[in-house]
Every structure is written in structure tokens, then in C-alpha cells.
Design an enzyme around this catalytic site. Sequence first.
Site, PDB file in Angstrom:
ATOM      1  N   PHE A   1     -54.054 137.007  64.641  1.00 39.07           N
ATOM      2  CA  PHE A   1     -55.317 137.212  63.910  1.00 39.07           C
ATOM      3  C   PHE A   1     -56.445 136.734  64.810  1.00 39.07           C
ATOM      4  CE2 PHE A   1     -58.824 136.409  61.104  1.00 39.07           C
ATOM      5  CZ  PHE A   1     -58.778 137.483  60.235  1.00 39.07           C
TER       6      PHE A   1
ATOM      7  N   ASP B   1     -56.960 131.627  71.965  1.00 35.04           N
ATOM      8  CA  ASP B   1     -57.720 131.644  70.710  1.00 35.04           C
ATOM      9  C   ASP B   1     -57.361 130.383  69.934  1.00 35.04           C
ATOM     10  OD1 ASP B   1     -58.656 131.911  68.123  1.00 35.04           O
ATOM     11  OD2 ASP B   1     -58.217 134.050  67.980  1.00 35.04           O
TER      12      ASP B   1
ATOM     13  N   LYS C   1     -64.137 127.295  63.203  1.00 34.03           N
ATOM     14  CA  LYS C   1     -63.633 126.529  62.064  1.00 34.03           C
ATOM     15  C   LYS C   1     -64.047 125.042  62.036  1.00 34.03           C
ATOM     16  CE  LYS C   1     -59.687 129.488  60.843  1.00 34.03           C
ATOM     17  NZ  LYS C   1     -60.131 130.044  59.583  1.00 34.03           N
TER      18      LYS C   1
END
Length: 424
Positions: free
Chosen positions: A161, A247, A276
Site C-alpha cells: 500500500f 516506504d 503518519k
Amino acid sequence: MSGTGEMAVPAGPGGEVGTGAASGSSPQPAGDREYLMTTYPDPPVTFVQGVGAYLIDVSGKRYLDFFSGIAVTSLGHAHPAVTEAISAQAARLSHVSNLFGNIQAAPLAAKIDALIGDGTPAGGRVFFANSGAEANECAIKLARKWGGGERWRIVSTTGSFHGRTLATWSATGKSEALEAFRPLPAGFEHIPYDDLEALKAAVPAGDVAGFIVEPIQGENGIVEPSPGYLAAARAVCAEAGVLFISDEVQSGLGRTGRWFGFQRSDLAPDIVTMAKALGNGFPIGACWARAEVADRFVPGDHGSTYGGQPLACAAAMATLKAMEEMNAPEKAASAGARLAEALEGVPGVVRVRGKGLLLGVVLDGDYSATAASLALARGLVVNPVRPETIRLSPPLVITDGEIDSGCEILAAAIGQARSDADGA
Ligand SMILES: Cc1ncc(COP(=O)(O)O)c(C=O)c1O
């Protein structure tokens, strides 16, 4: 929920402190949602306040938060240092655009560079964005710029993702989810995760600019590659002249027991993306690249109105300083070990996978959604990331007492969901 935990939890909006007793399963009012696009299902609970590892809903009921808003609020809700930094900066200067200087962005970039170097400067530069997808967009554009027109394809992994913009969605390894959005940007290829031979076959083509990979696949259910895979993949990329992009949007900033997930392996990436936890809830993302790669960008190649603005950078700097003070990676490692151990023997739990406080509780059947909703009714927030896997990503400030209370609730919820599934 037993006990009040170590942190003082304020009264709910009605004046009462929630008991954590089950409040039934009917959704709570969340305003008139008619005007919101239906990109998410109706929420089961509506929160109005958070303190530390606790959330409080509209009825005043209190919940232990083992999710942190998808691994975002790593310092817990309403962390005093972050709140203070945001308030002070908002009162002074929120935004000026990148057409002018501000005194927050450069020190934050230096701090991130030092964390990537695990304490010493890593020799890179940072672009600030507003989210994980934007951080990855930056990485993809930078890789293409670096490729100079000859190298432009991006290789990523199945199950990955990377975000929901058209390019990051194309990099995301969920082929069925891509269908509705065709035609997609060209130049994205997916190879199986944890498959070195597939990578070796994909990169020598000569037109590949970058390989983007999560050190632990979060949205896929906390899936880890075999030991040695990431370092070997990095070597394959170096050999083929392909940029290795880590990532770290979910795995970064202490959560897996190191500042970044790639640091668990012996490797140095070309590009690292994060978001995040960086602002502990204040929206900010960042793309770091080693200087030689970063310097391919010239003014006009990339930008963002908000990226690197003083308010977001002040929130992120306060977050990173507080994380350093508490030695966040070490705390995540020890708390994660306690949490995993407590759940290993629970009936219905096949295994607990992941690192630090990014854990996947794998069940012996597809009943994670029922277990998560029963846990919610009992005052614990967890996430059924896959039909058979519950994701746990508590704040890194979680105490031993809170871990134990949460595990008690989760074990009971799993037990009930399992017997419901058996009886079905
Ligand atoms: C590994 C990874 N990359 C990118 C993203 C996208 O981040 P955002 O939702 O902030 O755009 C996510 C979000 O879950 C993620 O887990």
C-alpha cells in the site's frame, strides 16, 4: 474495562467518565453525513476527545486505543508538548508559502536526516508534504527525474500500500482495486513481496527508475519479509542502477523498535518516505533522498502550498523531540514484546507477527471484524486489517497496565467471536 490506567482521563462531554461498558452496536451520531462522500463506511463510534492512550466517545464512554488512528498518534492523544508547540506556533505564524523562508523547516529536515542516519547525518535532503501518499508521489517523481527519461518505470510489490493518488494507487499492489480507475499512469509493475528472484528478473530491463517497498507491509496485515530479503533487494537495485525506496509511512518513526524499519536490516536506502506519526496527528509527510538523488530536483519540478509550513513543522519537531526523550524505538520494542507475549497463548490466536508495536494478530478463522467490533463494545479500539488478522498499533507511550487491560479485553472478544463463528 478494568482499572483506569496510569493516565488521568477527563470526564466525557456529559460530565461522566465512561465506564467502558458495552454500549450496544448501533452507530453513534456523527453529524449529518449526507454531505460527506461515501469513501468510508458509516462509523460505529464517534469520538470527541482523546488523552494519552484513551479515547472518549459522544456518550462519555472511554476506550483504550490500540490503533492510534492507523499508527499516527504514537505519543498518545493530546500530548502536552505537541499541543503546546502547535498552539504557540499558531499564535505566532502558521503559514507563509515556500516562496518565503521560515525558521522551522530546515531544522526539522536536519533532524529527520539524523534519524535516518541513526544518530549521525545521513547526507540527504528532505521535501515536506502533507501525507504519506504525497511523500510517495514525491519519491516517484524524483526517481523519474533522476532517471532522466531513460529510466522511468517503478517496480513495487503485490500486497503493498503506497497511497491513493493515481500514481501511488498504481504502485499499490492490489490489482483488483485498480480496475475502476483505468486508465492508470503507465510504468508501474508489481512483483511478489519477499521474492528476490522476481526482483532480479524485473530490474535489469534498463528502464526501471525505482523499487518501492515497505519493510513491513502494514495494510496487507503486518507482513514481514524473510530475514535478509531487504538487504539483498537493496544490493540487487544497486547493481542494476535502480533507486531503492523504503516506504516508512507506517513502519517509520520508532514503531517497529528502530527509528525506521529499514534499520532492522544492513542497508542504506536512496529514498525514504514517512508521514503518519511525524506530526502525531498534525498532517505532515516527508520524502528524504540522499543528496545526489535529491539534487536532480530544480525549482519548479515539485512543490506544495502547505508542505514545510511553520505550523506543521513545529508539530513534527515537538513530536520527534518527545520521541527522542522517551527513546521511542526502545519503548516500542519492549512494549511490543509484552503485548505479543500476552496474546500468543490466547485460544484462537495462531500467531502474532510484526515488530515492536506494529503487530498482526492472526486468528484461526475469518472473524477478525466480529472480534474487533466486540472489542470496541468492551472499550478497546483495534483494527481488523484482514479477515483473519487484527492489527494492533497502540501509542508508543502505552503502559504495562494498559497493555494488560487491553489484552484482557481482546482475549475475551476473540473468544466470543470465535464461538459465534463456530456456531454460525
Ligand atoms: C505504507 C504506506 N504508505 C503510504 C500510505 C498513504 O498514506 P496517507 O494515507 O497519509 O496518504 C499508507 C497509509 O496507510 C501506508 O501505510
